[in-house]
Write a protein that holds these residues in place. Structure first.
Motif, PDB file in Angstrom:
ATOM      1  N   VAL A  53       0.821  -1.218   0.000  1.00  0.00           N
ATOM      2  CA  VAL A  53       0.000   0.000   0.000  1.00  0.00           C
ATOM      3  C   VAL A  53       0.853   1.266   0.000  1.00  0.00           C
ATOM      4  O   VAL A  53       1.926   1.318   0.616  1.00  0.00           O
ATOM      5  CB  VAL A  53      -0.956  -0.001   1.211  1.00  0.00           C
ATOM      6  CG1 VAL A  53      -0.220   0.297   2.524  1.00  0.00           C
ATOM      7  CG2 VAL A  53      -2.093   1.004   1.009  1.00  0.00           C
ATOM      8  N   ASP A  54       0.373   2.284  -0.722  1.00  0.00           N
ATOM      9  CA  ASP A  54       1.081   3.565  -0.730  1.00  0.00           C
ATOM     10  C   ASP A  54       0.317   4.599   0.101  1.00  0.00           C
ATOM     11  O   ASP A  54      -0.740   4.295   0.683  1.00  0.00           O
ATOM     12  CB  ASP A  54       1.332   4.067  -2.159  1.00  0.00           C
ATOM     13  CG  ASP A  54       0.045   4.415  -2.907  1.00  0.00           C
ATOM     14  OD1 ASP A  54      -0.988   4.718  -2.259  1.00  0.00           O
ATOM     15  OD2 ASP A  54       0.056   4.389  -4.152  1.00  0.00           O
ATOM     16  N   VAL A  55       0.817   5.823   0.148  1.00  0.00           N
ATOM     17  CA  VAL A  55       0.251   6.848   1.019  1.00  0.00           C
ATOM     18  C   VAL A  55      -1.163   7.254   0.609  1.00  0.00           C
ATOM     19  O   VAL A  55      -1.936   7.778   1.410  1.00  0.00           O
ATOM     20  CB  VAL A  55       1.182   8.089   1.047  1.00  0.00           C
ATOM     21  CG1 VAL A  55       1.169   8.808  -0.302  1.00  0.00           C
ATOM     22  CG2 VAL A  55       0.828   9.021   2.189  1.00  0.00           C
ATOM     23  N   ASN A  56      -1.548   6.988  -0.660  1.00  0.00           N
ATOM     24  CA  ASN A  56      -2.889   7.317  -1.132  1.00  0.00           C
ATOM     25  C   ASN A  56      -3.866   6.157  -1.026  1.00  0.00           C
ATOM     26  O   ASN A  56      -5.029   6.296  -1.385  1.00  0.00           O
ATOM     27  CB  ASN A  56      -2.833   7.788  -2.593  1.00  0.00           C
ATOM     28  CG  ASN A  56      -2.111   9.104  -2.741  1.00  0.00           C
ATOM     29  OD1 ASN A  56      -2.320  10.019  -1.947  1.00  0.00           O
ATOM     30  ND2 ASN A  56      -1.249   9.205  -3.737  1.00  0.00           N
ATOM     31  N   GLY A  57      -3.366   4.988  -0.572  1.00  0.00           N
ATOM     32  CA  GLY A  57      -4.239   3.821  -0.485  1.00  0.00           C
ATOM     33  C   GLY A  57      -4.198   2.938  -1.717  1.00  0.00           C
ATOM     34  O   GLY A  57      -4.932   1.954  -1.806  1.00  0.00           O
ATOM     35  N   GLY A  58      -3.347   3.273  -2.691  1.00  0.00           N
ATOM     36  CA  GLY A  58      -3.191   2.421  -3.872  1.00  0.00           C
ATOM     37  C   GLY A  58      -2.406   1.174  -3.522  1.00  0.00           C
ATOM     38  O   GLY A  58      -1.489   1.214  -2.712  1.00  0.00           O
ATOM     39  N   MET A  59      -2.765   0.042  -4.131  1.00  0.00           N
ATOM     40  CA  MET A  59      -2.097  -1.231  -3.867  1.00  0.00           C
ATOM     41  C   MET A  59      -1.144  -1.542  -5.014  1.00  0.00           C
ATOM     42  O   MET A  59      -1.557  -1.719  -6.159  1.00  0.00           O
ATOM     43  CB  MET A  59      -3.117  -2.357  -3.703  1.00  0.00           C
ATOM     44  CG  MET A  59      -4.029  -2.171  -2.496  1.00  0.00           C
ATOM     45  SD  MET A  59      -3.149  -2.184  -0.906  1.00  0.00           S
ATOM     46  CE  MET A  59      -2.800  -3.929  -0.731  1.00  0.00           C
ATOM     47  N   HIS A  60       0.163  -1.607  -4.709  1.00  0.00           N
ATOM     48  CA  HIS A  60       1.200  -1.815  -5.714  1.00  0.00           C
ATOM     49  C   HIS A  60       1.522  -3.301  -5.866  1.00  0.00           C
ATOM     50  O   HIS A  60       1.428  -4.070  -4.918  1.00  0.00           O
ATOM     51  CB  HIS A  60       2.475  -1.075  -5.313  1.00  0.00           C
ATOM     52  CG  HIS A  60       2.343   0.409  -5.357  1.00  0.00           C
ATOM     53  ND1 HIS A  60       3.244   1.217  -6.018  1.00  0.00           N
ATOM     54  CD2 HIS A  60       1.410   1.253  -4.830  1.00  0.00           C
ATOM     55  CE1 HIS A  60       2.876   2.488  -5.888  1.00  0.00           C
ATOM     56  NE2 HIS A  60       1.778   2.526  -5.162  1.00  0.00           N
ATOM     57  N   GLY A  61       1.929  -3.663  -7.071  1.00  0.00           N
ATOM     58  CA  GLY A  61       2.323  -5.034  -7.339  1.00  0.00           C
ATOM     59  C   GLY A  61       2.756  -5.176  -8.780  1.00  0.00           C
ATOM     60  O   GLY A  61       2.867  -4.179  -9.507  1.00  0.00           O
ATOM     61  N   PRO A  62       3.013  -6.411  -9.223  1.00  0.00           N
ATOM     62  CA  PRO A  62       3.335  -6.628 -10.643  1.00  0.00           C
ATOM     63  C   PRO A  62       2.113  -6.356 -11.504  1.00  0.00           C
ATOM     64  O   PRO A  62       1.006  -6.149 -10.981  1.00  0.00           O
ATOM     65  CB  PRO A  62       3.749  -8.105 -10.678  1.00  0.00           C
ATOM     66  CG  PRO A  62       3.072  -8.715  -9.502  1.00  0.00           C
ATOM     67  CD  PRO A  62       3.036  -7.654  -8.448  1.00  0.00           C
ATOM     68  N   SER A  63       2.306  -6.387 -12.809  1.00  0.00           N
ATOM     69  CA  SER A  63       1.212  -6.116 -13.736  1.00  0.00           C
ATOM     70  C   SER A  63       0.041  -7.064 -13.481  1.00  0.00           C
ATOM     71  O   SER A  63       0.227  -8.274 -13.329  1.00  0.00           O
ATOM     72  CB  SER A  63       1.695  -6.265 -15.178  1.00  0.00           C
ATOM     73  OG  SER A  63       0.642  -6.042 -16.081  1.00  0.00           O
ATOM     74  N   MET A  64      -1.161  -6.507 -13.405  1.00  0.00           N
ATOM     75  CA  MET A  64      -2.351  -7.310 -13.113  1.00  0.00           C
ATOM     76  C   MET A  64      -3.330  -7.232 -14.272  1.00  0.00           C
ATOM     77  O   MET A  64      -3.356  -6.262 -15.011  1.00  0.00           O
ATOM     78  CB  MET A  64      -3.022  -6.799 -11.837  1.00  0.00           C
ATOM     79  CG  MET A  64      -2.089  -6.761 -10.631  1.00  0.00           C
ATOM     80  SD  MET A  64      -2.877  -5.965  -9.223  1.00  0.00           S
ATOM     81  CE  MET A  64      -1.478  -5.843  -8.089  1.00  0.00           C
ATOM     82  N   ASN A  65      -4.171  -8.256 -14.401  1.00  0.00           N
ATOM     83  CA  ASN A  65      -5.149  -8.244 -15.482  1.00  0.00           C
ATOM     84  C   ASN A  65      -6.582  -8.267 -14.962  1.00  0.00           C
ATOM     85  O   ASN A  65      -7.506  -8.548 -15.688  1.00  0.00           O
ATOM     86  CB  ASN A  65      -4.924  -9.428 -16.438  1.00  0.00           C
ATOM     87  CG  ASN A  65      -5.049 -10.767 -15.718  1.00  0.00           C
ATOM     88  OD1 ASN A  65      -5.401 -10.818 -14.540  1.00  0.00           O
ATOM     89  ND2 ASN A  65      -4.777 -11.839 -16.441  1.00  0.00           N
TER      90      ASN A  65
END
Length: 337
Positions: free
Chosen positions: A126-138
């Motif tokens: 998770v980042d400071v804005n609440g976005g969830m980071h990871g590898p490319s997703m489909n």
């Protein structure tokens, strides 16, 4: 009457158009921030079980992992209890704030609450804005924004946030990994510790897709320990030549409190022990703090005198803590000739 109806229709139409424009502006602003919800919403979602309900397969993997038990593990608590400044050098990596907020590569910060969750989904994603980071997703998420991040594909620097701190050399596996043959071949931490798997990514998935298992298997896995080193034995000219080849991809043992023991027993014709020696390899060998661990890809030889009609039993053993009794040491490899 007709004029009044026309006015009413135009008024309702204007209100509808204004509402649509307002909604469009709201979602546009959310998209610019990179998230549908704020960080506090994501944190509440984790606590209330939304991660588990949307990603049941990944959650089950994490729940069985040592990351999930990073704080509650009794072995960790026993070891940390002996460290004077544990809140500075130990605890931050066992219950950290999200590393995408404190900074990849920076020493993590101990979060204020929820220590029992250990290293959780939010720690790495998770980042400071609440976005969830990871590898490319489909698969599009309904609850949070997906952010493709190369740090999760290569993994080395991300993992190095806890496993590569120069200020905590006892747990710095990354610096030695970078000198390894595995690193030269383009492998990374996930290659061994997060094996490839096909599964449903979430409850929104329609088919199994390729990903990596969130179990982070390591020294608590007998299979992983068996593959970490090769044990060799050759008899020649009245000598027993023993070889130990480090195949782990980093220094072995990987952590400072662990010990690798080469256990050698020479037996006479009746099977009685005639000679017994244990050669220990660790970072913490007493007051001198000598580090004699196996370096990446290193082949180290040990030579013992071997009289005629003698057999030799060689074992490579793994000890989790200096206080672990010998009866609980784990056999990595064994040869009897």
């Amino acid at each position: 009457m007709m004029a009044r109806r026309i006015f009413l229709y135009l008024f309702v139409f204007s209100i509808s158009v204004f509402g649509i424009l307002l909604l469009a502006f709201h979602y546009s602003s959310s998209a610019e921030q990179g998230s549908y919800l704020e960080l506090k919403d994501i944190e509440q979602g984790f606590e209330s079980g939304k991660c588990r309900s949307c990603h049941p397969a990944i959650w089950r993997e994490w729940q069985r992992s040592m990351h999930a038990k990073a704080w509650s593990d009794p072995i960790y608590q026993e070891a940390a209890s002996t460290v004077v400044d544990r809140q500075k050098s130990c605890d931050p990596c066992h219950a950290p704030e999200p590393v995408l907020i404190t900074g990849i590569g920076n020493m993590p910060k101990l979060r204020a609450k929820g220590h029992q969750s250990g290293v959780s989904c939010l720690t790495c994603h998770v980042d400071v804005n609440g976005g969830m980071h990871g590898p490319s997703m489909n698969v599009d998420a309904m609850f949070h924004a997906n952010v493709t991040n190369e740090a999760h594909t290569k993994a080395i620097e991300l993992c190095g946030t806890c496993h590569g701190q120069s200020t905590v050399p006892e747990h710095n596996q990354v610096s030695s990994f970078k000198r390894s043959q595995a690193a030269g071949e383009g492998k990374n931490c996930a290659t061994c510790h997060m094996p490839k798997v096909k599964r449903m990514q979430s409850t929104l998935s329609y088919e199994r897709i390729a990903g990596r298992r969130h179990t982070w298997i390591a020294s608590r896995s007998g299979k992983m320990l068996e593959g970490a080193a090769d044990l060799m034995l050759e008899k020649r000219d009245g000598k027993a030549v023993i070889g130990v080849k480090n195949k782990s991809g980093h220094v072995l043992p990987g952590e400072g409190l662990r010990t690798i023991i080469l256990d050698v027993k020479i037996l006479n014709s009746l099977g009685h022990i005639e000679y017994h020696e244990q050669v220990k390899h660790s970072m913490m060998l007493g007051a001198d703090q000598t580090d004699n661990r196996f370096q990446p890809d290193e082949l180290r030889q040990f030579i013992f005198d071997l009289k005629p009609n003698r057999s030799i039993r060689v074992r490579l053993l793994y000890c989790l803590l200096p206080t672990t009794p010998e009866s609980e040491w784990i056999t990595m490899a064994e040869i009897l000739e």
